[in-house]
Scaffold this active site. Structure first.
Site, short mmCIF file in Angstrom:
data_model
loop_
_atom_site.label_atom_id
_atom_site.label_comp_id
_atom_site.label_asym_id
_atom_site.label_seq_id
_atom_site.Cartn_x
_atom_site.Cartn_y
_atom_site.Cartn_z
N HIS A 118 17.91 14.99 8.83
CA HIS A 118 18.64 16.09 9.45
C HIS A 118 20.14 15.82 9.23
O HIS A 118 20.89 15.55 10.17
CB HIS A 118 18.30 16.18 10.94
N ASN A 162 15.54 18.96 7.02
CA ASN A 162 15.96 20.08 7.86
C ASN A 162 17.13 20.80 7.20
O ASN A 162 18.15 20.18 6.87
CB ASN A 162 16.41 19.59 9.24
N GLU A 163 16.97 22.10 6.98
CA GLU A 163 18.03 22.95 6.45
C GLU A 163 18.76 22.33 5.25
O GLU A 163 19.91 21.89 5.36
CB GLU A 163 19.02 23.30 7.56
N GLU A 352 13.69 26.20 15.05
CA GLU A 352 14.96 26.29 15.77
C GLU A 352 15.29 27.75 16.01
O GLU A 352 15.12 28.59 15.12
CB GLU A 352 16.13 25.67 14.99
#
Length: 446
Positions: A118, A162-163, A352
């Site tokens: 992350h 993540n992202e 999220e």
């Protein structure tokens, strides 16, 4: 509106944003520890050195999550807490911390949902080129393999990345750590992070983790033309979608970059160095898809029109006090893009969703009346429910975030938490949204 008994409600955090203890127990620095030390990079000049102090308060915070009826807790590992140099020697103290924290989740009836990466790359790897160095694919693989071996019996849900767009922002635009600027750098980093994702999935399969799932978490901010009939607005929106979430969905689910994106990269001299076998690595079968969804984006060839429109709609409630448009249908649209356009054929979890700065002041009654956050989450849950009613395979929802935390380049100026954090005293106060979300989970209905 009822949610089934199998639908999972939870909350999400990330290591760099809540743990603190940045240099405690032999943890190595991350790129965000270093980036935060550069004047002007963080809005309020803060650093993640303390954050929510969850490294020390995790027992109390996880107990709080249980009291709010959470069924699952989504967290991330700090790569540099486990490998201070990013590779090589394992820091047993760091590994033991996560073992204690996962044990505490299980004691509180919280299903652990773990993210390997992350945004917080070990700084020692950045000194070797970071996400611009093709070797990072194997560095990430070794890190992933260790965690799968150590936690495969206790963690049922994993995400590789993540992202990934945050890596592009850090290497291409300079807005995030490590602060590089160059479209060619951003696109190369993007390609390597996708390869690392694929390598992580391969390592997961080789470890044969019993009864566990592996996926990736991608944020989808779908771009809409402000004027649907205007060719320029439509062209801008299409290109922005190609450059953002489609640059991940196409390699992962179709094994390619689109002609449009390849043409854009050619025109901007930003085509990454690739090998023929890269897409085979990236296109690994997944068990689920993690969707982060906060809003949509409106694109207009004439920016003044957008500004004027916002002023008008502010009067009618279409924009929130924090300046964000209120458009909960964004999540419904994103779900349909995944299921109809990409036909992903795997379960979706909303990993999220949340909003910030919704009247965060403590009132004379000791409460925090964040009514706009309640309206926001309720709106998104209604559109998620509608998608499920129509047949979409959506199996869970994670509110961002359990606590007000350190919000990257925004420092402590953006508060996303269901629970208020006093960063000076580390006192926690439940906001009205926390009480509301607790009751929604208990009743399993809106």
């Amino acid at each position: 509106m009822k949610f089934s008994k199998d639908f999972i409600f939870g909350t999400a955090t990330s290591a760099a944003q809540v743990e603190g203890a940045a240099l405690k127990d032999e943890r190595g620095k991350s790129i965000w520890d270093v980036f935060a030390g550069i004047p002007g990079k963080i809005v309020d000049g803060s650093s993640p050195e303390t954050a929510c102090n969850m490294y020390n308060s995790y027992k109390e915070d996880l107990k709080l999550a249980k009291e709010l009826n959470m069924q699952s807790y989504r967290f991330s590992f700090s790569w540099s807490r486990i490998f201070p140099e990013g590779k090589g020697s394992v820091n047993q103290k760091g590994l033991d911390f996560y073992k204690r924290m996962v044990d505490e989740m299980l004691k509180n009836g919280l299903m652990p949902n773990a993210t390997l990466y992350h945004w917080d790359l070990p700084y020692e790897l950045e000194k070797e080129g970071g996400w611009l160095n093709r070797d990072i694919v194997n560095w990430f693989g070794e890190y992933a393999s260790l965690l799968f071996r150590e936690f495969r019996d206790v963690i049922p849900m994993w995400a590789t990345i993540n992202e990934p767009i945050a890596t592009y922002v850090g290497y291409g635009l300079g807005g995030f750590a490590p602060g590089h600027q160059g479209e060619d750098l951003g696109r190369q980093a993007n390609h390597h992070v996708l390869m690392a994702h694929g390598e992580g999935v391969k390592r997961f399969r080789s470890e044969q983790a019993k009864d566990s799932k592996i996926g990736i978490v991608i944020d989808m901010w779908n771009h809409h033309p402000f004027r649907r009939e205007n060719p320029e607005d439509c062209k801008i929106a299409e290109l922005e979608n190609e450059k953002s979430y489609r640059s991940y969905l196409n390699p992962i689910f179709r094994g390619c970059y689109t002609r449009e994106l390849l043409q854009y990269m050619k025109e901007t001299n930003s085509t990454p160095n690739m090998k023929d076998e890269d897409m085979m690595l990236i296109q690994q079968p997944l068990d689920y898809f993690g969707l982060n969804c906060y809003n949509r984006v409106l694109d207009c060839a004439d920016p003044t029109l957008l500004q004027d429109d916002r002023k008008e709609k502010n009067k009618g409630g279409n924009y929130m006090d924090n300046g964000s448009e209120y458009y909960p249908k964004a999540v419904y649209d994103a779900i349909h893009i995944l299921e109809d356009d990409y036909k992903i054929g795997i379960p979706i979890y909303i990993t999220e969703n949340g909003t910030f700065n919704c009247g965060e002041e403590i009132q004379p009654d000791g409460r925090i009346h964040d009514t706009q956050r309640i309206r926001y989450i309720e709106g998104f849950l209604k559109w998620i429910h509608k998608a499920i009613e129509e047949g979409a395979d959506v199996r869970g929802y994670y509110a961002w975030s359990l606590l007000d935390n350190w919000e990257w380049s925004a420092g402590y100026t953006y508060r996303f938490g269901l629970v208020h954090t006093d960063f000076a005293t580390q006192k926690r106060i439940l906001k009205d949204s926390a009480h509301w979300y607790r009751d929604v989970i208990a009743a399993r209905e809106l």
